[in-house]
Design a protein around this motif. Structure first.
Motif, PDB file in Angstrom:
ATOM      1  N   THR A  98       0.823  -1.137  -0.063  1.00 16.32           N
ATOM      2  CA  THR A  98       0.071  -0.206  -0.105  1.00 16.32           C
ATOM      3  C   THR A  98       0.999   1.245   0.007  1.00 16.32           C
ATOM      4  OG1 THR A  98      -1.713  -1.145   1.107  1.00 16.32           O
ATOM      5  CG2 THR A  98      -1.802   1.219   1.202  1.00 16.32           C
ATOM      6  N   GLN A  99       2.025   1.368   0.761  1.00 18.39           N
ATOM      7  CA  GLN A  99       2.821   2.303   0.964  1.00 18.39           C
ATOM      8  C   GLN A  99       3.300   2.665  -0.332  1.00 18.39           C
ATOM      9  OE1 GLN A  99       5.030   1.031   4.245  1.00 18.39           O
ATOM     10  NE2 GLN A  99       3.747   2.095   5.671  1.00 18.39           N
ATOM     11  N   GLN A 100       3.788   1.645  -1.102  1.00 19.74           N
ATOM     12  CA  GLN A 100       4.481   1.716  -2.382  1.00 19.74           C
ATOM     13  C   GLN A 100       3.635   2.253  -3.303  1.00 19.74           C
ATOM     14  OE1 GLN A 100       6.087  -2.200  -2.991  1.00 19.74           O
ATOM     15  NE2 GLN A 100       8.033  -1.848  -1.882  1.00 19.74           N
ATOM     16  N   THR A 101       2.319   2.171  -3.560  1.00 18.15           N
ATOM     17  CA  THR A 101       1.462   2.651  -4.481  1.00 18.15           C
ATOM     18  C   THR A 101       1.196   4.069  -4.021  1.00 18.15           C
ATOM     19  OG1 THR A 101      -0.694   2.068  -2.918  1.00 18.15           O
ATOM     20  CG2 THR A 101      -0.127   0.362  -4.492  1.00 18.15           C
ATOM     21  N   ILE A 102       1.458   4.584  -3.162  1.00 23.49           N
ATOM     22  CA  ILE A 102       1.161   5.999  -2.561  1.00 23.49           C
ATOM     23  C   ILE A 102       2.441   6.796  -3.268  1.00 23.49           C
ATOM     24  CG2 ILE A 102       0.933   7.863  -0.825  1.00 23.49           C
ATOM     25  CD1 ILE A 102      -0.260   5.421   0.919  1.00 23.49           C
ATOM     26  N   GLY A 103       3.716   6.171  -2.960  1.00 18.76           N
ATOM     27  CA  GLY A 103       4.861   6.948  -3.420  1.00 18.76           C
ATOM     28  C   GLY A 103       5.880   6.546  -2.841  1.00 18.76           C
TER      29      GLY A 103
ATOM     30  N   VAL B 106       1.918  14.203   0.520  1.00 16.40           N
ATOM     31  CA  VAL B 106       1.255  13.371  -0.628  1.00 16.40           C
ATOM     32  C   VAL B 106       0.426  14.212  -1.382  1.00 16.40           C
ATOM     33  CG1 VAL B 106       1.402  11.322   0.789  1.00 16.40           C
ATOM     34  CG2 VAL B 106      -0.588  12.429   0.899  1.00 16.40           C
ATOM     35  N   ASP B 107       0.063  13.974  -2.420  1.00 18.98           N
ATOM     36  CA  ASP B 107      -1.131  14.521  -3.133  1.00 18.98           C
ATOM     37  C   ASP B 107      -2.296  13.954  -2.837  1.00 18.98           C
ATOM     38  OD1 ASP B 107      -3.322  14.505  -5.247  1.00 18.98           O
ATOM     39  OD2 ASP B 107      -1.635  15.338  -6.607  1.00 18.98           O
ATOM     40  N   LEU B 108      -3.145  14.397  -2.085  1.00 16.41           N
ATOM     41  CA  LEU B 108      -4.430  14.029  -1.484  1.00 16.41           C
ATOM     42  C   LEU B 108      -5.264  13.439  -2.134  1.00 16.41           C
ATOM     43  CD1 LEU B 108      -5.393  16.939   1.033  1.00 16.41           C
ATOM     44  CD2 LEU B 108      -3.824  15.199   1.367  1.00 16.41           C
ATOM     45  N   GLU B 109      -5.882  13.993  -3.195  1.00 15.89           N
ATOM     46  CA  GLU B 109      -6.922  13.202  -4.212  1.00 15.89           C
ATOM     47  C   GLU B 109      -6.243  12.065  -4.874  1.00 15.89           C
ATOM     48  OE1 GLU B 109      -6.562  16.530  -4.103  1.00 15.89           O
ATOM     49  OE2 GLU B 109      -8.570  17.279  -3.256  1.00 15.89           O
TER      50      GLU B 109
ATOM     51  N   GLN C  36     -12.848  -6.095   4.609  1.00 20.00           N
ATOM     52  CA  GLN C  36     -12.851  -7.131   3.828  1.00 20.00           C
ATOM     53  C   GLN C  36     -13.521  -8.399   4.898  1.00 20.00           C
ATOM     54  OE1 GLN C  36      -9.022  -9.216   2.959  1.00 20.00           O
ATOM     55  NE2 GLN C  36      -9.397  -9.026   0.908  1.00 20.00           N
ATOM     56  N   ASN C  37     -13.751  -9.532   4.277  1.00 18.14           N
ATOM     57  CA  ASN C  37     -14.156 -10.442   5.320  1.00 18.14           C
ATOM     58  C   ASN C  37     -13.221 -11.011   6.272  1.00 18.14           C
ATOM     59  OD1 ASN C  37     -16.961 -10.564   3.947  1.00 18.14           O
ATOM     60  ND2 ASN C  37     -16.436 -12.178   2.732  1.00 18.14           N
ATOM     61  N   GLY C  38     -13.758 -11.494   7.509  1.00 15.99           N
ATOM     62  CA  GLY C  38     -12.782 -11.934   8.480  1.00 15.99           C
ATOM     63  C   GLY C  38     -12.185 -10.693   9.261  1.00 15.99           C
ATOM     64  N   GLY C  39     -13.085  -9.553   9.111  1.00 21.85           N
ATOM     65  CA  GLY C  39     -12.425  -8.539  10.046  1.00 21.85           C
ATOM     66  C   GLY C  39     -11.265  -7.680   9.702  1.00 21.85           C
ATOM     67  N   HIS C  40     -10.920  -7.817   8.677  1.00 21.24           N
ATOM     68  CA  HIS C  40      -9.794  -7.357   7.963  1.00 21.24           C
ATOM     69  C   HIS C  40     -10.194  -5.797   7.648  1.00 21.24           C
ATOM     70  CE1 HIS C  40      -5.618  -8.168   5.954  1.00 21.24           C
ATOM     71  NE2 HIS C  40      -5.981  -6.742   5.660  1.00 21.24           N
ATOM     72  N   LEU C  41      -9.581  -4.861   8.546  1.00 21.03           N
ATOM     73  CA  LEU C  41     -10.130  -3.252   8.405  1.00 21.03           C
ATOM     74  C   LEU C  41      -8.869  -2.519   8.201  1.00 21.03           C
ATOM     75  CD1 LEU C  41     -12.425  -3.150  11.478  1.00 21.03           C
ATOM     76  CD2 LEU C  41     -13.166  -3.649   9.130  1.00 21.03           C
ATOM     77  N   VAL C  42      -9.140  -1.787   7.182  1.00 21.86           N
ATOM     78  CA  VAL C  42      -7.821  -0.954   6.905  1.00 21.86           C
ATOM     79  C   VAL C  42      -8.402   0.577   6.798  1.00 21.86           C
ATOM     80  CG1 VAL C  42      -6.561  -2.726   5.845  1.00 21.86           C
ATOM     81  CG2 VAL C  42      -7.908  -1.464   4.591  1.00 21.86           C
ATOM     82  N   SER C  43      -7.501   1.559   6.923  1.00 18.48           N
ATOM     83  CA  SER C  43      -7.924   3.187   6.628  1.00 18.48           C
ATOM     84  C   SER C  43      -6.588   3.733   6.081  1.00 18.48           C
ATOM     85  CB  SER C  43      -8.292   3.539   7.881  1.00 18.48           C
ATOM     86  OG  SER C  43      -7.508   3.790   8.944  1.00 18.48           O
ATOM     87  N   PHE C  44      -6.803   4.864   5.420  1.00 18.16           N
ATOM     88  CA  PHE C  44      -5.798   5.506   4.951  1.00 18.16           C
ATOM     89  C   PHE C  44      -6.107   7.109   5.163  1.00 18.16           C
ATOM     90  CE2 PHE C  44      -3.853   8.014   1.218  1.00 18.16           C
ATOM     91  CZ  PHE C  44      -2.721   8.352   1.753  1.00 18.16           C
ATOM     92  N   THR C  45      -5.646   7.948   5.883  1.00 21.61           N
ATOM     93  CA  THR C  45      -5.938   9.214   6.038  1.00 21.61           C
ATOM     94  C   THR C  45      -4.950  10.162   5.426  1.00 21.61           C
ATOM     95  OG1 THR C  45      -6.932   8.998   8.347  1.00 21.61           O
ATOM     96  CG2 THR C  45      -6.175  11.103   7.864  1.00 21.61           C
ATOM     97  N   ALA C  46      -5.239  10.805   4.270  1.00 24.16           N
ATOM     98  CA  ALA C  46      -4.375  11.705   3.714  1.00 24.16           C
ATOM     99  C   ALA C  46      -4.652  13.185   4.196  1.00 24.16           C
ATOM    100  CB  ALA C  46      -4.802  11.815   2.070  1.00 24.16           C
ATOM    101  N   ASN C  47      -3.522  13.727   4.597  1.00 27.15           N
ATOM    102  CA  ASN C  47      -3.588  14.968   5.469  1.00 27.15           C
ATOM    103  C   ASN C  47      -2.228  15.976   4.961  1.00 27.15           C
ATOM    104  OD1 ASN C  47      -3.437  16.869   7.485  1.00 27.15           O
ATOM    105  ND2 ASN C  47      -4.574  15.341   8.954  1.00 27.15           N
TER     106      ASN C  47
END
Length: 197
Positions: A70-75, A110-113, A148-159
């Motif tokens: 995920t981090q690599q997709t951001i930059g 980061v570029d927010l959008e 995702q199924n199985g309780g797998h929760l993720v979040s990304f806050t762009a600030n």
């Protein structure tokens, strides 16, 4: 009336035979069923708990790999893991369990959008359901949530002041206290001991 005592003795013998048979059969019946891979179905059985701890460790390894992707997709931002902890959770089928939670942050801009859009597409390609939240009163902040199924929760806050990733592993069903106890035991046995004192 002369037959009443005989009937009483006959009934007593039959009842005694039934009780004896029930006791004998209960001694032959196992109290728990054994699973050759994990031990008994008892959630506190040591073999079961060890298997759950191994499952939890694998979930953490998988989470770190997913976080890095995920981090690599951001930059090329420099990320720092700020918090790793165990937490109680509930599986999709309602059982109690344990998972890991991790928070990773960067102060690099980061570029927010654009960053939210690229992470959203990446997570959706991995089977996550996503939602984006914005607040007109705080245009320098975008929250992306996914599960995702199985309780797998993720979040990304762009600030504009720094961004963060919050991630949960899948929820591993089991006795929370027994799992923590086994984790503590394994960590203590893996810690180097001081010698020469």
């Amino acid at each position: 009336m002369p037959h009443e005592p005989k009937n009483r003795h006959k009934t007593g013998r039959i009842l005694a035979a039934v009780v004896f048979t029930a006791i004998a059969l209960s001694a032959c019946t196992p109290t728990t069923t054994e699973n050759p891979m994990t031990g008994s179905n008892n959630p506190s059985d040591p073999a079961t708990v060890k298997a759950q701890v191994e499952e939890l460790k694998q979930a953490l390894t998988d989470l770190h790999a997913f976080k890095t992707e995920t981090q690599q997709t951001i930059g090329t931002q420099k990320w720092e893991d700020k918090n790793l902890r165990n937490s109680s959770c509930t599986t999709d089928d309602g059982r109690d369990g344990v998972n890991y939670r991790i928070l990773s942050q960067t102060l690099d801009p980061v570029d927010l959008e654009a960053s939210v859009e690229v992470v959203k597409k990446f997570w959706e390609s991995r089977g996550f359901t996503t939602r984006v939240e914005t607040n007109p009163k705080d245009p320098g902040l975008i929250d992306l949530y996914a599960n995702q199924n199985g309780g797998h929760l993720v979040s990304f806050t762009a600030n504009v002041r720094g961004s963060s990733l919050g991630m949960d592993t899948v929820c591993v069903a089991g006795d929370q206290h027994a799992i923590y106890k086994e984790l503590d035991r394994q960590e203590a046995s893996a810690a180097p001991t001081e010698t020469g004192k």
